[in-house]
Design an enzyme around this catalytic site. Structure first.
Site, PDB file in Angstrom:
ATOM      1  N   SER A 102      37.271  39.775  48.556  1.00 22.79           N
ATOM      2  CA  SER A 102      36.273  39.039  47.791  1.00 22.79           C
ATOM      3  C   SER A 102      34.930  39.100  48.493  1.00 22.79           C
ATOM      4  O   SER A 102      34.858  39.241  49.722  1.00 22.79           O
ATOM      5  CB  SER A 102      36.698  37.572  47.657  1.00 22.79           C
ATOM      6  OG  SER A 102      35.648  36.792  47.107  1.00 22.79           O
ATOM      7  N   TYR A 126      39.085  29.687  51.310  1.00 18.85           N
ATOM      8  CA  TYR A 126      39.268  30.963  50.611  1.00 18.85           C
ATOM      9  C   TYR A 126      38.526  32.089  51.331  1.00 18.85           C
ATOM     10  O   TYR A 126      39.068  33.189  51.506  1.00 18.85           O
ATOM     11  CB  TYR A 126      38.765  30.808  49.178  1.00 18.85           C
ATOM     12  CG  TYR A 126      38.841  32.046  48.329  1.00 18.85           C
ATOM     13  CD1 TYR A 126      40.053  32.566  47.928  1.00 18.85           C
ATOM     14  CD2 TYR A 126      37.671  32.681  47.897  1.00 18.85           C
ATOM     15  CE1 TYR A 126      40.121  33.691  47.110  1.00 18.85           C
ATOM     16  CE2 TYR A 126      37.724  33.808  47.082  1.00 18.85           C
ATOM     17  CZ  TYR A 126      38.949  34.305  46.701  1.00 18.85           C
ATOM     18  OH  TYR A 126      39.011  35.418  45.905  1.00 18.85           O
TER      19      TYR A 126
END
Length: 273
Positions: free
Chosen positions: A144, A157
């Site tokens: 990501s 995250y």
């Protein structure tokens, strides 16, 4: 004309929706036989559609990527059904709630890291064991933009995805002389069905706040990630390993430090996996 993955055997996690589904559809169109893994059950529908319309075969399996036995079974299914494993896409992901670090919990940490970094590690571990038997292959990890630059309220995250980046690089070095290439894709702000449902939008809104921080000014689509995965999976990237490829509309290179907080996005993974 033969497809770019003609005769290849690919395993894709998170294949029931979003980017994983797009990978499955594109890979099958390019000639790959597939094992489609997901925890949701939706991989059954994706496999059925592929089996009904292509000259390839897709086998669905239930897999919680944080569960070692499930991952072992996923890889064993590829070997049992097709004889080998050529391509592994570790795409399954979980974003967890967006919140300041002190508001996060140990339970959220464990789930986010279990799915994202442990899941990638387990997939790589057993995928590599299989590929070593047959002379090599290609592994594609979905990471990501949150693992490349700081993103407000994404400490848990972001840490997991940064870990996937480092796993990608170090494993690429470990197996570069074994004909196993390991690369990663770092999606930015992606439009998937999960994102749309969470925001109650039928179509990608052109004026969503986060888009102001994206140089290309648009949402990323699942097909953008699938196309990048196809490049890494195919022989076209035969001299590429250890690469983290941002597919983010220029977000990470144009990062302004503003944090790009997205109102209301509390439970859906930012990259849509």
């Amino acid at each position: 004309m033969a497809g770019r993955l003609e005769g290849k055997i690919a395993v894709i996690t998170g294949a029931g929706s979003g980017m994983g589904k797009a990978m499955a559809e594109l890979f099958s169109a390019e000639g790959a036989n597939l094992v489609l893994a997901d925890i949701s059950g939706k991989q059954e529908e994706v496999a059925a559609k592929i089996n009904a319309g292509a000259n390839v075969r897709a086998v669905p399996v239930h897999c919680d990527v944080s569960n070692e036995a499930d991952v072992q079974n996923m890889i064993a299914t590829a070997e049992k059904e097709f004889g080998r494993l050529d391509i592994l896409c570790n795409n399954a992901g979980f974003g967890g709630p967006m919140a300041a670090l002190h508001e996060q919990t140990s339970e959220i940490w464990d789930k986010v890291h279990g799915t994202n970094i442990k899941g990638a590690w387990l997939g790589m571990k057993y995928g590599i064991i299989s590929m070593l038997k047959t002379g090599g292959g290609s592994i594609v990890n979905t990471t990501s933009a949150s693992g490349v630059v700081g993103w407000k309220h994404h400490s848990v995250y972001g840490a997991a995805k940064a870990g996937v980046n480092q796993l990608t690089k170090t494993a690429a070095l470990d197996y570069s002389d074994k004909n196993i290439r390991i690369n990663a894709i770092a999606p930015g702000t992606m439009w998937t069905g999960l994102v749309g449902a969470s925001q109650q939008f039928a179509e990608p809104p052109a004026d969503f706040p986060t888009l102001a921080g994206i140089p290309m000014g648009r949402w990323g689509l699942a097909k953008d990630i699938a196309n990048a995965a196809l490049f890494f999976a195919s022989d076209e990237s035969a001299y590429v390993t250890g690469t983290i490829l941002p597919v983010d509309g220029g977000y990470s290179i144009g990062f302004s430090g503003m944090g790009a907080e997205r109102p209301g996005m509390t439970t859906v993974n930012k990259d849509g996996s």
